[in-house]
Design an enzyme around this catalytic site. Sequence first.
Site, PDB file in Angstrom:
ATOM      1  N   GLU A   7       0.887  -1.179   0.098  1.00 38.53           N
ATOM      2  CA  GLU A   7      -0.041   0.082  -0.039  1.00 38.53           C
ATOM      3  C   GLU A   7       0.882   1.236  -0.003  1.00 38.53           C
ATOM      4  OE1 GLU A   7      -0.406  -2.701   1.741  1.00 38.53           O
ATOM      5  OE2 GLU A   7      -2.606  -3.159   1.732  1.00 38.53           O
TER       6      GLU A   7
ATOM      7  N   PHE B  22     -11.918  -7.324  13.943  1.00 35.97           N
ATOM      8  CA  PHE B  22     -10.705  -7.891  13.122  1.00 35.97           C
ATOM      9  C   PHE B  22     -10.364  -6.645  11.893  1.00 35.97           C
ATOM     10  CE2 PHE B  22      -9.669  -9.919   8.989  1.00 35.97           C
ATOM     11  CZ  PHE B  22      -8.277 -10.273   9.233  1.00 35.97           C
ATOM     12  N   GLN B  23      -9.140  -6.247  11.703  1.00 35.75           N
ATOM     13  CA  GLN B  23      -8.633  -5.529  11.003  1.00 35.75           C
ATOM     14  C   GLN B  23      -9.268  -4.083  11.112  1.00 35.75           C
ATOM     15  OE1 GLN B  23      -8.514  -6.989   7.047  1.00 35.75           O
ATOM     16  NE2 GLN B  23      -6.364  -7.827   7.385  1.00 35.75           N
TER      17      GLN B  23
ATOM     18  N   LYS C 150     -17.696  -0.575   5.970  1.00 37.19           N
ATOM     19  CA  LYS C 150     -18.086  -1.291   4.934  1.00 37.19           C
ATOM     20  C   LYS C 150     -19.392  -1.246   4.669  1.00 37.19           C
ATOM     21  CE  LYS C 150     -17.529  -5.961   3.411  1.00 37.19           C
ATOM     22  NZ  LYS C 150     -16.811  -7.252   3.567  1.00 37.19           N
TER      23      LYS C 150
END
Length: 573
Positions: A51, A113-114, A163
């Site tokens: 990235e 998570f993440q 998301k």
Amino acid sequence: MELLSGAEMVVRALRDEGVKYIYGYPGGALLHVYDAIFQQDEVQHILVRHEQAATHMADAYARATGKAGVALVTSGPGATNAVTGIATAYMDSIPMVVITGQVMSHLVGEDAFQETDMMGISRPIVKHNFSVSHAEEIPTVIKKAFHIAQTGRPGPVVVDIPKDMTTPTERFEYEYPKSVKLRSYNPISRGHSGQIKKATDLLLAARRPVIYAGGGVIMGEASNELTELAKLLNYPVTCTLMGLGAYPGTDRQSLGMLGMHGSYEANMAMHHSDLILCVGARFDDRVTNGVDKFCPTAKIIHIDIDPASISKTVKADIPIVGPAQGVLTEMLELVAGSKKHPDESALKAWWEQIDEWRARHGGRYSTDDSELMKPQQVIEMLSKVTNGDAYVCSDVGQHQMFAAQYYKFNKPNRWINSGGLGTMGFGLPAAMGVKLNFPDADVACVTGEGSIQMNIQELSTCKQYDLPVKIINLNNQSLGMVRQWQDMNYESRHSHSYMKSLPDFIKLAEAYGHVGMKVEKYEDLEAAMREAFALKDRLVFMDIYVDPFEHVYPMQVARGSMRDMWLNKTERT
Ligand SMILES: Cc1ncc(C[n+]2csc(CCOP(=O)(O)OP(=O)(O)O)c2C)c(N)n1
């Protein structure tokens, strides 16, 4: 009106903003967005291998064009991998929009998570950041992000999108705003006429003037105006590391770069000047050296778009807050219409003095003390082979300073390097970002074995997208700039600055599907470099062995004045 999902709106908004390429790397939080990317072909996505490279590609596009580049990274490690690239753009005032995926809204703050708090992490290194909390806001938020990134003092903007804002089944009316208004953000659009008049009077009365131009001239698209003004007045011009190309480097009035590794004549002229016209520069510590000893006899006019830059480190006598292009245009008109003229005999004497400095120490290096090729010779050859017309993207270290000193940039936006943050690993992705957008141009990445290995994986991206950049590795088998400081300040105790077990870069380039060339003798350099640039559609990795003991000079003596310099290993002013 069309109904689009949040994910589709992200892509459509980028298209409507005129974005052709985005640079990114997918992950869970961005899967809906990646699916929307898949289902269209107007916005093209470049899949990098790390990235950090995505951000540097976007950043270099911006440096070469003045328009914001776009990077897309997933939440958590994707976002944190982008941090160095965001900070790099921030330190050099480069417009960039970085879209970061985020975990579902209801999981934010749960150590999901993440999950990483990208708003918190990015706050000190962005011009602004947004967190999307309603999907229907996406077009407006993206419009605002571009507006903020590209206006006033440019900078990176992060847009963090949970998301669930991109769920494919939830659709909203889409319209991309033509413009946006932000109540608390009104960048200044023109300088104060009274101040410009006062500054022009001072400029015309100067006897030992110097124009000191920074990256703001380039990003503010004011190179033509600056050049015209300097020509009209016959005043000398020195550029910062970020400003190289703002004024033609081969012109007689150019003194080259100033500051820590600036030219002897530029630093001497600054120190002895009675008037400094600073345009789009920020009196950075790599320019001023000891602030208390900075240019003791000079009055200072400071033109900058950012009021916070004015008198931050060095007090301006005449501050002018405004866009460089507009302010210089007004100054030009005033100078052209003025009955007053610079004192000719004073200016003649000043030029004689400058020419004497130039003759004494200007841009020279010795080739006598070693059989080995000098890094400066390689840069001079690069300049010759590319007719001084290449995009030169650099990493960080001695090679960067040699490139800044010996490649004479005659045009703005051609010298692409990380000045403020000094990010090793910038060069190759930057060259890729430029080559993708300027496929017919010669694009060189000047680097060292330390820097190139920080993003070497991008050789794979170059293969996938056919990016035939030319890598000029000045191989001194060490972290040369660190070693130079250890030579000068630590009695040559080379603590961890020699790199052992370096890879065979030729084989490595070949393993990625590219061409490798090793050059060990100066006699072979020109032919090899011409061959590399003649291979128009191949990436060539030139591994060029140079004198590992060479230092970058001049080098200012720490905390001294601008004129306190080491001129070579034994001589100082
Ligand atoms: C990411 C990062 N880590 C560390 C540094 C500190 N640093 C500045 S120059 C330099 C050495 C660079 O070595 P190389 O790329 O081989 O170039 P050279 O100086 O030999 O030309 C280092 C370690 C940095 N600028 N960036």
